[in-house]
Write a protein that holds these residues in place. Sequence first.
Motif, short mmCIF file in Angstrom:
data_model
loop_
_atom_site.label_atom_id
_atom_site.label_comp_id
_atom_site.label_asym_id
_atom_site.label_seq_id
_atom_site.Cartn_x
_atom_site.Cartn_y
_atom_site.Cartn_z
N ILE A 271 6.24 -20.36 66.68
CA ILE A 271 4.98 -21.11 66.84
C ILE A 271 5.21 -22.58 66.51
N ALA A 272 5.98 -22.85 65.45
CA ALA A 272 6.25 -24.24 65.05
C ALA A 272 6.98 -24.99 66.17
N GLN A 273 7.97 -24.34 66.78
CA GLN A 273 8.70 -24.97 67.88
C GLN A 273 7.79 -25.20 69.08
N ARG A 274 6.92 -24.25 69.35
CA ARG A 274 6.00 -24.39 70.48
C ARG A 274 5.04 -25.55 70.25
N ILE A 275 4.55 -25.69 69.02
CA ILE A 275 3.64 -26.79 68.69
C ILE A 275 4.31 -28.13 68.95
N VAL A 276 5.52 -28.29 68.45
CA VAL A 276 6.23 -29.57 68.63
C VAL A 276 6.50 -29.83 70.10
N LEU A 277 6.93 -28.80 70.82
CA LEU A 277 7.24 -28.97 72.25
C LEU A 277 6.00 -29.32 73.06
N ASP A 278 4.90 -28.61 72.79
CA ASP A 278 3.68 -28.81 73.58
C ASP A 278 2.97 -30.13 73.27
N LEU A 279 3.09 -30.60 72.02
CA LEU A 279 2.26 -31.73 71.60
C LEU A 279 3.02 -33.04 71.40
N LYS A 280 4.34 -33.01 71.57
CA LYS A 280 5.10 -34.23 71.28
C LYS A 280 4.63 -35.42 72.08
N ASP A 281 4.30 -35.22 73.35
CA ASP A 281 3.83 -36.33 74.18
C ASP A 281 2.44 -36.82 73.78
N ALA B 104 5.73 -35.29 61.91
CA ALA B 104 6.54 -34.12 62.26
C ALA B 104 6.62 -33.93 63.77
N ILE B 105 5.50 -34.09 64.46
CA ILE B 105 5.50 -33.85 65.90
C ILE B 105 6.18 -35.00 66.65
N ALA B 106 5.96 -36.24 66.20
CA ALA B 106 6.62 -37.37 66.85
C ALA B 106 8.13 -37.29 66.72
N LEU B 107 8.61 -36.76 65.59
CA LEU B 107 10.05 -36.66 65.34
C LEU B 107 10.63 -35.32 65.80
N GLY B 108 9.77 -34.42 66.29
CA GLY B 108 10.26 -33.11 66.70
C GLY B 108 10.70 -32.24 65.54
N ASP B 109 10.12 -32.46 64.37
CA ASP B 109 10.52 -31.75 63.15
C ASP B 109 9.71 -30.46 63.00
N TRP B 110 10.12 -29.40 63.69
CA TRP B 110 9.36 -28.16 63.63
C TRP B 110 9.51 -27.46 62.29
N ASN B 111 10.56 -27.76 61.54
CA ASN B 111 10.71 -27.18 60.21
C ASN B 111 9.59 -27.61 59.27
N ALA B 112 9.13 -28.85 59.43
CA ALA B 112 8.01 -29.33 58.62
C ALA B 112 6.75 -28.57 58.97
N VAL B 113 6.54 -28.32 60.25
CA VAL B 113 5.36 -27.56 60.69
C VAL B 113 5.44 -26.13 60.17
N LYS B 114 6.64 -25.57 60.17
CA LYS B 114 6.84 -24.19 59.73
C LYS B 114 6.53 -24.00 58.24
N ALA B 115 6.49 -25.10 57.49
CA ALA B 115 6.21 -25.00 56.06
C ALA B 115 4.78 -24.55 55.78
N ALA B 116 3.90 -24.66 56.77
CA ALA B 116 2.51 -24.23 56.58
C ALA B 116 2.43 -22.70 56.50
N LYS B 117 1.53 -22.22 55.69
CA LYS B 117 1.38 -20.78 55.49
C LYS B 117 0.99 -20.09 56.80
N GLY B 118 1.74 -19.03 57.13
CA GLY B 118 1.42 -18.24 58.31
C GLY B 118 2.00 -18.76 59.61
N ILE B 119 2.77 -19.85 59.55
CA ILE B 119 3.35 -20.44 60.77
C ILE B 119 4.83 -20.07 60.84
N GLY B 120 5.19 -19.28 61.84
CA GLY B 120 6.58 -18.88 62.03
C GLY B 120 7.35 -19.90 62.85
N PRO B 121 8.66 -19.72 62.95
CA PRO B 121 9.49 -20.70 63.67
C PRO B 121 9.15 -20.82 65.14
#
Length: 220
Positions: A120-130, A101-118
């Motif tokens: 936060i999901a976008q921030r996770i992908v942006l911060d950790l993609k590298d 999910a993070i390598a592909l920038g797929d924040w929607n997949a991250v958002k599927a986790a309980k308690g994770i909003g859009p």
Amino acid sequence: MIGKLTGRIDYRAGDHILLDVGGVGYLVYCSDRTLATLPGAGQACALFTDLVVREDLMQLFGFPTLVEKEWHRLLMSVQGVGAKASLAILGTLGPDGVSRAIALGDWNAVKAAKGIGPKIAQRIVLDLKDKAPGVMAMGGTVAQASGEVPARASEADVIEPMPVSAPPSSAQADALSALGNLGYSPSDAAAAVAQAAGETPEADTPALIRAALKLLAPKG
């Protein structure tokens, strides 16, 4: 820092186990996915651990692989992501799913986790993609790291672990290394391997490399 524990499970709860290591009981918190893979009470297991220390709290978190432990550490480095959110993400996607999910920038997949909003999901992908290429290249398990005991250890192993030859690294890690040797950037290689692994989860290293090269080939 407590990095790995090997012992017998005294009891299992909804979000943690009590692991008896030489007569000392450790409360180890795990994701739902990890708990589902652990043996029952009285049986032996080994886990990588991460110790979180705060002014009013000390908690141990357990993981069957180095990749999962490292993703937990990195997820918690993102602003707004605590241990509970990290375990929710890992429990929903698993370490390979998080890598993909993070390598592909797929924040929607991250958002599927309980308690994770859009947001936060976008921030996770942006911060950790590298960071995804480095984590995916680890591909380690307890046995690979120590040459001793896997997550489901034998009773004899708990008393006196015996070294064994470490198994080969994961197909994704080998594929990343091969693509890097061919001159592809870590981020491009990680995205291609993640997509290829998602489409064919059972692929071995040569198949992953071939599939990733097709994805990296110039279009048109």
